[in-house]
Write an enzyme that holds these catalytic residues in place. Structure first.
Site, PDB file in Angstrom:
ATOM      1  N   LYS A 113       4.715  -8.451  12.995  1.00 27.13           N
ATOM      2  CA  LYS A 113       3.526  -7.604  12.896  1.00 27.13           C
ATOM      3  C   LYS A 113       2.835  -8.391  13.875  1.00 27.13           C
ATOM      4  CE  LYS A 113      -0.060  -6.427   9.468  1.00 27.13           C
ATOM      5  NZ  LYS A 113      -0.548  -6.516   8.133  1.00 27.13           N
ATOM      6  N   THR A 135       2.823  -4.871   4.506  1.00 26.37           N
ATOM      7  CA  THR A 135       3.062  -5.130   5.840  1.00 26.37           C
ATOM      8  C   THR A 135       2.851  -6.467   6.374  1.00 26.37           C
ATOM      9  OG1 THR A 135       0.692  -4.495   6.280  1.00 26.37           O
ATOM     10  CG2 THR A 135       2.521  -2.746   6.615  1.00 26.37           C
ATOM     11  N   ASP A 136       1.969  -7.440   5.627  1.00 22.06           N
ATOM     12  CA  ASP A 136       1.682  -8.680   6.193  1.00 22.06           C
ATOM     13  C   ASP A 136       3.162  -9.444   6.293  1.00 22.06           C
ATOM     14  OD1 ASP A 136      -0.761  -7.988   6.054  1.00 22.06           O
ATOM     15  OD2 ASP A 136      -1.268  -9.670   4.682  1.00 22.06           O
ATOM     16  N   THR A 183       0.710  -1.239   0.108  1.00 23.04           N
ATOM     17  CA  THR A 183       0.109  -0.028  -0.063  1.00 23.04           C
ATOM     18  C   THR A 183       0.717   1.409  -0.166  1.00 23.04           C
ATOM     19  OG1 THR A 183      -0.051  -0.476   2.308  1.00 23.04           O
ATOM     20  CG2 THR A 183      -2.052  -0.860   0.986  1.00 23.04           C
TER      21      THR A 183
END
Lengths: 638, 462
Positions: free
Chosen positions: B263, B184-185, B108
């Site tokens: 995360k 980010t995952d 993103t």
């Protein structure tokens, strides 16, 4: 040529409004009565200003779906505000904080919304698409409001015409602003995410009073569902106003319908007077192209200014800047609204966009107030090369803010030569309005990629239609024919008990009595301190059934309603309807007691006797039967 | 202007209606239906949505879906195609500012995706980035290179190796800092991998992403990017780091060591946490505040070592009670060379699995134990069961996070099949993946609701 001069509010006639081409439309926001919020499972309407935690966010403009930036968004970005959200955990979860994606839409809220759409004669959309409507003022932590159109192209009848309902959307409510000082704006988040519908009317109202009338009608339509919230802030109007040659201006957040006429009057006046101001500028040879303004840093020009705010600014080491508006002499004192002048338009922009929130934030050479000495003005005039035809505007603050302020002063002054700038404006308590932000356009819409399209099936629509209340104007007509008293007619027609009323009438219960029971009795009970929260359709249904089956008389309804308000009523405890023997016996017994009182006047005798008897037979016999019996017996005795 | 014949995303009934009335996507239309009329622009439809509705953008900017079955007529009056273009401004050059290279891999932060149109809007050239985040020019002269355009979860060996090599090249060329935009995952997987593949870096290597996409006004993308660029340009930390929000507020970012970061929340902005240790530093627009001293310092040389070895046949097994041995057996039978187990507690699995572990060992499969508690060390001496397992050849992975141990095992097995050498690589800390000691503030999960915690939270912005 706009030669019409506005009259005081009370003196304006419909013809006057026709002459200036007054037009108004409404955007009505109404909270829905649901247990939970629209896109998360937080409880709805737990309002408190208390908070457990704070969050800081900034907003940045983004592109719309069609790849454009929105004007408002860019304006808000200029302001560079720290937005603080106050969070109370019982009413706010991580969704409202924008740290969790939305949950699927609250179907109860959607059902209520769809019914309102049907009542407004709208067509219901086949598939709901949730949009993100950008709000960069920070009033929603995501920076956008989730909203969706669910109904289009309806109308409400008014006078001998129809007022158009352009569209209806279901959306989440925003935060409540606590304060906005300098570069910090604080919001409390309790109202955030509450389900809300917005009803947009056509610009069909031709006078301020018509605007208020339509607001009342629309309010009654949604209330007639019985599924909307009441109370302060549960319904809010945005009022759009324009005049011939003017611009559609949106006055935001009008809390009370009775405020609408004066607010729309003042806005019409403002637009009219801004158009007249443009004429005046034209006369002076000032157009958007020929407009001229210069700015100067005059921080060191006057060592110790006479005017206190400026003196303090000097002491605090702030900047002082002067904008010279060429050829504008006296025009900052041009009237715009009641007791409000063009200088306010400029001051508002400086306050909102340059964040110079401490008022006064500008002074100017057209001002008749006591600001700078004439010696000081002369000094500035000389330094800035101003002539007698010019106006000087002084602004003070830190370097960055005064820089923004100077730009905004010039922008707004130049706009005077163009006409009425597109803005949203804030309703003020004195009936005038102030600048809130540049009017946003369609460019602030963006599809919500977090939620899928939602089909509204034909079966759902049919099911909702089957439980739809009749439109209130139809009911009013019907009830009038049933001779329902004027003081309950309007209320009954939008009451949640309206269906119950029609039920009672079908059971041959006197419509006048039924309407009074349904509308007045609960109020009377409440006044007497009885908790009426448990009184519902079933309560009334039971009582009306007893009445229809002649198990009780009308007089018993009120006392039985008191019992029903706290518990289920059983048939066993109904007061027995008196036999004529019992009536006669009670009267005879009462006479013997009452003879000792030694009352001579016959009429008075009757009244006292009536009182005693009715007390003993309350709820079991109609008063007129007792009276007839008393008359008869007393005559016999005498 | 119109892509004639383009009915993007439409199928079935809806497609038939559009074709019937010759109204492709982006047509400005008046639609007559049995329920009434609509005016607007026909938009592409998401491919996952049903085949019965046509998406229409009304004049008000709102979209609605119109059921194809009610449509009587569509009259096309024009067309308006979306032209997503981030306003581009030339990124200013300042000779005194450091050179920073920004690599894009997808996710993103580097793009704006509209799933309806399938259009990826890469806010990515220096000009576009300057147009949307002009603050970047305060810190550096920015160069950008788009390496990949994949979602985080699609990152794999090809991308890791390619990124490591690209970093090496840039360091050779003399950039003073590297930023990597990443979904980010699996950012912490990539961070761990790059920590192993790129050693002895003389400059900061900063991974950054966003939890709220950059098409949202409240996005964390811009501020994360500012923090990352500042770190790459100015910090003296020459390590692979993850730079993401500290609190959920727009306050500061944290610089996490690439091998100790994870995360921890599916959607919070402040999702990345350093596990079992403290972050390296805090970063804001104004300053970088180190939280510790033991990081590797920036150097002026270019002596970076890039080692892109990688073995794909490695798996991670999250142990659960009642696990059957066939889970391990099937990995072995399918030719896996390494298995990382996330065991319970101090590093345990149940007895029925033992024979499978023994078999794995005998077949030359490297088996490493980590803990699914995430915090704490594997300690297989405390209970007999642990000792039994070590007898079966299971190697305790100290306090390596399961994902980090997995990435390291891929890397180690890529270098050698000799299990003793693999063990030496695995248990020799390279980039902080194993620490000798765990500081007491390395484990802080505050429990909400407790008065002292609430008092603390009420004083700081979350």
């Amino acid at each position: 040529m706009n030669d019409f001069i506005f009259k005081p509010f009370e003196k304006m006639t419909d013809e006057d409004y026709a002459r200036i081409g007054f037009k108004s439309g409404l955007e009505i926001h109404q909270q829905l009565l649901t247990d939970k919020k629209l896109f998360c499972r937080c409880p709805a309407r737990k309002y408190t200003k208390q908070y457990d935690a704070e969050i800081l966010r900034h907003m940045r403009p983004t592109l719309s779906e069609l790849g454009e930036y929105d004007g408002t968004a860019l304006m808000e970005f200029k302001t560079k505000k720290d937005i603080i959200y106050r969070i109370k955990r019982e009413s706010v979860c991580t969704y409202e904080m924008d740290d969790t994606p939305p949950f699927l839409i609250n179907e109860d809220a959607l059902d209520i919304a769809l019914q309102t759409g049907m009542l407004f004669n709208c067509k219901i959309v086949d598939e709901l698409h949730i949009a993100r409507k950008q709000y960069l003022d920070g009033s929603i932590p995501t920076g956008f409001q989730r909203t969706a159109i669910y109904a289009l192209d309806g109308f409400v009848p008014y006078k001998n015409r129809n007022v158009e309902i352009i569209q209806m959307s279901i959306e989440e409510d925003a935060c409540r602003e606590v304060s906005d000082v300098g570069h910090t704006r604080i919001y409390v988040t309790d109202r955030l995410g509450m389900p809300l519908i917005e009803t947009v009317t056509g610009p069909d109202m031709l006078t301020p009073n018509e605007a208020a009338d339509i607001a009342v009608i629309c309010s009654k339509v949604v209330r007639s569902t019985g599924k909307v919230r009441r109370g302060i802030g549960a319904a809010r109007e945005d009022v759009n106003v324009s005049v011939k040659g003017g611009t559609r201006i949106e006055i935001k957040g009008v809390p009370r319908i009775p405020d609408i006429p004066l607010l729309t009057y003042n806005e019409a006046m403002r637009q009219w007077n801004l158009l007249r101001l443009r004429e005046e500028l034209k006369k002076r040879g000032i157009t958007a192209d020929s407009f001229k303004a210069d700015s100067f840093d005059i921080t060191t020009l006057i060592k110790i200014p006479h005017y206190t705010p400026l003196r303090e600014a000097v002491e605090e080491g702030l900047k002082i800047k002067c904008v010279v508006l060429r050829g504008f002499k006296d025009l900052l004192h041009w009237q715009t609204q009641t007791d409000t002048y063009f200088s306010r338009e400029i001051s508002d922009r400086v306050r909102v966009i340059a964040c110079l929130t401490k008022i006064p934030n500008i002074i100017h050479s057209d001002s008749k107030g006591d600001t700078l000495t004439s010696f000081e003005w002369q000094k500035i005039k000389k330094a800035s090369g101003s002539s007698d035809k010019d106006t000087m505007v002084i602004v003070w603050g830190d370097e960055r803010d005064t820089e923004t302020a100077v730009k905004e002063i010039i922008i707004r002054a130049r706009e005077a030569a163009i006409g009425v700038p597109s803005e949203t404006r804030q309703a003020l308590s004195d009936g005038t309005n102030g600048f809130e932000r540049i009017l946003p356009g369609a460019d602030r819409m963006y599809p919500d990629t977090d939620l899928p399209p939602h089909e509204i099936t034909e079966e759902r629509i049919q099911a909702l239609r089957s439980s739809l209340p009749a439109q209130f104007w139809m009911r009013e007509e019907k009830y009038k024919k049933l001779k329902v008293p004027a003081d309950v007619l309007s209320e009954l027609s939008i009451s949640k008990f309206a269906a119950m009323f029609e039920d009672a009438v079908e059971k041959n219960i006197d419509p006048v009595f039924a309407s009074v029971v349904l509308i007045h009795y609960p109020k009377r009970l409440k006044k007497e301190g009885v908790d009426i929260s448990k009184i519902n359709d079933d309560t009334f249904k039971q009582l009306f059934n007893f009445l229809a089956e002649e198990k009780i008389i009308k007089e018993a309804v009120y006392p039985l309603l008191i019992i029903s308000s706290s518990r289920q009523l059983t048939e066993k405890e109904l007061p027995q309807i008196c036999t004529s023997e019992e009536i006669k016996r009670t009267i005879s017994e009462s006479i013997s007691k009452f003879n000792s009182l030694n009352i001579s006047v016959t009429e008075k005798k009757k009244n006292v006797l009536m009182g005693i008897v009715m007390k003993r037979l309350r709820g079991r016999v109609e008063g007129k039967i007792v009276a007839a019996n008393i008359n008869h017996i007393l005559e016999e005795v005498e | 202007m119109n892509n004639n014949g383009d009915f993007k995303g439409y199928k079935g009934e809806a497609l038939a209606a559009l074709k019937n009335f010759n109204a492709p996507v982006w047509s400005d239309v008046e639609i007559k239906t049995e329920k009434g009329g609509y005016k607007g622009i026909i938009l592409p439809r998401s491919e996952t949505a049903d085949q019965f509705h046509i998406v229409l953008k009304l004049r008000s900017g709102y979209n609605i879906g119109v059921a194809a079955k009610y449509i009587k007529e569509i009259k096309t009056t024009g067309s308006k195609e979306a032209h997503y273009k981030i306003p581009e401004k030339e990124f200013p050059y300042d000779p005194v500012k450091p050179r920073v290279k920004l690599f894009g891999t997808g996710g993103t932060i580097a793009s704006r995706l509209d799933y309806r149109t399938g259009a990826v809007i890469p806010a990515f050239s220096p000009g576009e980035l300057y147009g949307s985040v002009p603050e970047l020019a305060d810190y550096c002269n920015l160069e950008t290179e788009k390496l990949y355009g994949v979602f985080s979860e699609n990152m794999g060996p090809e991308q890791w190796i390619g990124t490591a090599l690209a970093i090496g090249r840039e360091i050779e060329k003399g950039v003073q800092g590297i930023v990597i935009g990443h979904g980010t995952d699996v950012m912490h997987h990539t961070a761990a991998m790059l920590s192993f593949m790129v050693q002895n870096t003389p400059v900061p290597i900063v991974m950054v992403g966003s939890q709220r996409s950059s098409d949202r006004p409240s996005s964390d993308a811009a501020l994360n990017l500012i923090h990352a660029v500042k770190t790459a340009a100015e910090s003296d930390i020459a390590e692979v780091m993850v730079c993401m929000f500290g609190p959920t507020s727009d306050e500061y970012g944290l610089l996490h060591r690439g091998t100790r970061v994870r995360k921890m929340h599916s959607s919070y902005r402040s999702t990345f946490r350093t596990i079992g240790d403290i972050p390296i530093a805090q970063v804001s627009r104004e300053k970088i505040t180190p939280l510790r001293e033991d990081y590797k310092k920036r150097r002026l040389d270019k002596n970076v070592i890039v080692n892109t070895s990688f073995e794909e046949k490695v798996s991670i097994v999250y142990y659960y009670p009642n696990m059957k041995p066939d889970i391990i057996d099937s990995l072995v039978d399918n030719g896996y060379k390494g298995i990382v187990i996330a065991g319970t507690g101090l590093g345990h699995v149940n007895k029925p699995v033992y024979p499978a572990l023994k078999r794995a060992h005998e077949k030359g499969v490297a088996v490493y134990m980590t803990v699914q508690t995430l915090w704490g060390y594997v300690q297989m001496y405390v209970y007999d069961t642990g000792r039994d397992m070590m007898e079966l050849g299971v190697v305790p992975g100290e306090n390596m996070l399961p994902e980090v141990a997995y990435m390291k095992l891929c890397w180690a097995l890529g270098q050698t099949n000799d299990l003793e050498k693999v063990k030496e690589i695995m248990l020799t800390p390279i980039a902080g993946e194993i620490t000798e000691r765990e500081p007491s503030n390395g484990y802080l999960i505050f429990q909400g609701g407790i008065p002292e915690v609430e008092e603390f939270i009420s004083k700081y912005r979350k």
